[in-house]
Motif scaffolding. Structure first.
Motif, PDB file in Angstrom:
ATOM      1  N   VAL A   1       5.474   4.409  13.916  1.00  0.00           N
ATOM      2  CA  VAL A   1       5.475   5.827  14.292  1.00  0.00           C
ATOM      3  C   VAL A   1       5.247   6.726  13.070  1.00  0.00           C
ATOM      4  CG1 VAL A   1       6.927   5.463  16.326  1.00  0.00           C
ATOM      5  CG2 VAL A   1       7.972   6.202  14.179  1.00  0.00           C
ATOM      6  N   TRP A   2       5.597   6.258  11.865  1.00  0.00           N
ATOM      7  CA  TRP A   2       5.390   7.094  10.665  1.00  0.00           C
ATOM      8  C   TRP A   2       3.923   7.467  10.487  1.00  0.00           C
ATOM      9  CZ3 TRP A   2       9.018   3.495   7.530  1.00  0.00           C
ATOM     10  CH2 TRP A   2      10.336   3.921   7.667  1.00  0.00           C
ATOM     11  N   PRO A   3       3.018   6.503  10.383  1.00  0.00           N
ATOM     12  CA  PRO A   3       1.624   6.911  10.227  1.00  0.00           C
ATOM     13  C   PRO A   3       1.050   7.571  11.484  1.00  0.00           C
ATOM     14  CG  PRO A   3       1.758   4.521  10.403  1.00  0.00           C
ATOM     15  CD  PRO A   3       3.164   5.043  10.272  1.00  0.00           C
TER      16      PRO A   3
ATOM     17  N   LEU B   1       4.464   5.607  -5.360  1.00  0.00           N
ATOM     18  CA  LEU B   1       4.455   5.722  -6.819  1.00  0.00           C
ATOM     19  C   LEU B   1       3.536   6.852  -7.263  1.00  0.00           C
ATOM     20  CD1 LEU B   1       4.439   1.946  -7.786  1.00  0.00           C
ATOM     21  CD2 LEU B   1       6.278   3.598  -8.214  1.00  0.00           C
ATOM     22  N   ASN B   2       2.405   7.000  -6.588  1.00  0.00           N
ATOM     23  CA  ASN B   2       1.496   8.095  -6.909  1.00  0.00           C
ATOM     24  C   ASN B   2       2.120   9.452  -6.607  1.00  0.00           C
ATOM     25  OD1 ASN B   2      -1.381   7.403  -7.880  1.00  0.00           O
ATOM     26  ND2 ASN B   2      -0.844   5.774  -6.434  1.00  0.00           N
ATOM     27  N   TYR B   3       2.886   9.555  -5.512  1.00  0.00           N
ATOM     28  CA  TYR B   3       3.561  10.817  -5.207  1.00  0.00           C
ATOM     29  C   TYR B   3       4.619  11.142  -6.263  1.00  0.00           C
ATOM     30  CZ  TYR B   3       1.462  11.965  -0.725  1.00  0.00           C
ATOM     31  OH  TYR B   3       0.584  12.340   0.258  1.00  0.00           O
ATOM     32  N   LEU B   4       5.147  10.139  -6.931  1.00  0.00           N
ATOM     33  CA  LEU B   4       6.106  10.384  -8.012  1.00  0.00           C
ATOM     34  C   LEU B   4       5.413  10.787  -9.310  1.00  0.00           C
ATOM     35  CD1 LEU B   4       8.689   7.476  -7.548  1.00  0.00           C
ATOM     36  CD2 LEU B   4       9.004   9.895  -7.016  1.00  0.00           C
ATOM     37  N   PHE B   5       4.300  10.128  -9.621  1.00  0.00           N
ATOM     38  CA  PHE B   5       3.684  10.301 -10.941  1.00  0.00           C
ATOM     39  C   PHE B   5       2.401  11.121 -10.956  1.00  0.00           C
ATOM     40  CE2 PHE B   5       6.206   6.361 -11.251  1.00  0.00           C
ATOM     41  CZ  PHE B   5       7.119   6.801 -12.202  1.00  0.00           C
TER      42      PHE B   5
ATOM     43  N   GLY C   1       0.815  -1.212   0.000  1.00  0.00           N
ATOM     44  CA  GLY C   1       0.000   0.000   0.000  1.00  0.00           C
ATOM     45  C   GLY C   1       0.849   1.262   0.000  1.00  0.00           C
ATOM     46  N   ILE C   2       1.885   1.307   0.841  1.00  0.00           N
ATOM     47  CA  ILE C   2       2.712   2.517   0.896  1.00  0.00           C
ATOM     48  C   ILE C   2       3.580   2.633  -0.349  1.00  0.00           C
ATOM     49  CG2 ILE C   2       4.689   1.629   2.218  1.00  0.00           C
ATOM     50  CD1 ILE C   2       2.971   5.079   2.573  1.00  0.00           C
ATOM     51  N   ILE C   3       3.956   1.516  -0.952  1.00  0.00           N
ATOM     52  CA  ILE C   3       4.672   1.581  -2.233  1.00  0.00           C
ATOM     53  C   ILE C   3       3.760   2.179  -3.301  1.00  0.00           C
ATOM     54  CG2 ILE C   3       5.635   0.180  -4.111  1.00  0.00           C
ATOM     55  CD1 ILE C   3       6.763  -1.679  -1.857  1.00  0.00           C
ATOM     56  N   TYR C   4       2.493   1.761  -3.327  1.00  0.00           N
ATOM     57  CA  TYR C   4       1.521   2.325  -4.262  1.00  0.00           C
ATOM     58  C   TYR C   4       1.367   3.830  -4.040  1.00  0.00           C
ATOM     59  CZ  TYR C   4      -2.967   3.390  -6.403  1.00  0.00           C
ATOM     60  OH  TYR C   4      -3.969   3.974  -7.134  1.00  0.00           O
TER      61      TYR C   4
ATOM     62  N   ARG D   1      10.659   8.197  -0.604  1.00  0.00           N
ATOM     63  CA  ARG D   1      10.797   7.713   0.776  1.00  0.00           C
ATOM     64  C   ARG D   1       9.706   6.703   1.116  1.00  0.00           C
ATOM     65  NH1 ARG D   1      14.530  10.906   3.812  1.00  0.00           N
ATOM     66  NH2 ARG D   1      15.289  12.579   2.494  1.00  0.00           N
ATOM     67  N   ASP D   2       8.497   6.950   0.628  1.00  0.00           N
ATOM     68  CA  ASP D   2       7.416   5.992   0.872  1.00  0.00           C
ATOM     69  C   ASP D   2       7.712   4.647   0.205  1.00  0.00           C
ATOM     70  OD1 ASP D   2       6.011   7.803   2.387  1.00  0.00           O
ATOM     71  OD2 ASP D   2       4.472   8.209   0.876  1.00  0.00           O
ATOM     72  N   ILE D   3       8.258   4.681  -0.995  1.00  0.00           N
ATOM     73  CA  ILE D   3       8.619   3.427  -1.670  1.00  0.00           C
ATOM     74  C   ILE D   3       9.666   2.686  -0.850  1.00  0.00           C
ATOM     75  CG2 ILE D   3       9.719   2.444  -3.726  1.00  0.00           C
ATOM     76  CD1 ILE D   3       8.314   4.772  -5.297  1.00  0.00           C
ATOM     77  N   GLY D   4      10.681   3.405  -0.382  1.00  0.00           N
ATOM     78  CA  GLY D   4      11.702   2.782   0.466  1.00  0.00           C
ATOM     79  C   GLY D   4      11.125   2.215   1.748  1.00  0.00           C
ATOM     80  N   ALA D   5      10.176   2.953   2.342  1.00  0.00           N
ATOM     81  CA  ALA D   5       9.533   2.487   3.578  1.00  0.00           C
ATOM     82  C   ALA D   5       8.749   1.203   3.346  1.00  0.00           C
ATOM     83  CB  ALA D   5       8.615   3.577   4.136  1.00  0.00           C
ATOM     84  N   GLY D   6       8.243   1.001   2.147  1.00  0.00           N
ATOM     85  CA  GLY D   6       7.531  -0.237   1.842  1.00  0.00           C
ATOM     86  C   GLY D   6       8.461  -1.391   1.507  1.00  0.00           C
TER      87      GLY D   6
END
Length: 122
Positions: free
Chosen positions: A82-84, A21-25, A15-18, A53-58
């Motif tokens: 703690v992130w969310p 990807l949206n934050y990139l595109f 989910g966080i990878i998705y 960073r979200d992709i890395g976190a996933g």
């Protein structure tokens, strides 16, 4: 218990990878759902950084899934909760949408804690 923990980790991680990807595109579109009432103009560069960073976190928890140590994964995922949690608190502090704060960020933190407990006890 372990299987459920691994499934929850996979769902949150993918989910966080998705989201990343949206934050990139499609940064403006996805940023509107974060919980703030407005997205600043010209924020695309920062949102792209957030996406990476979200992709890395996933990817980190998924790497630990492949490593196969549920205890290590449980501790890392618990720390990552703690992130969310902070996302939720930041949205609330800045008078953002309470539904997004609790329903997206808060719920994600709770699911991460539950997954961590299942992995640590399993």
């Amino acid at each position: 218990m372990l299987v459920t923990g691994y499934v929850l980790v996979a769902i949150v991680s993918l989910g966080i990878i998705y989201v990343g990807l949206n934050y990139l595109f499609a940064p403006a579109k996805i940023a509107a759902g974060f919980g703030f009432t407005e997205v600043p103009e010209h924020a695309e560069t920062f949102l792209n950084v957030k996406g990476g960073r979200d992709i890395g976190a996933g990817l980190v928890p998924l790497a630990l899934v492949l490593y196969g140590d549920p205890h290590a994964l449980g501790w890392v995922f618990l720390a990552a909760a703690v992130w969310p949690l902070f996302d939720m608190l930041i949205v609330l502090r800045h008078r953002g949408k309470k539904g997004a704060a609790f329903g997206v960020h808060g719920l994600t933190a709770v699911v991460m804690v539950v997954a961590s407990v299942l992995l640590l006890l399993g």
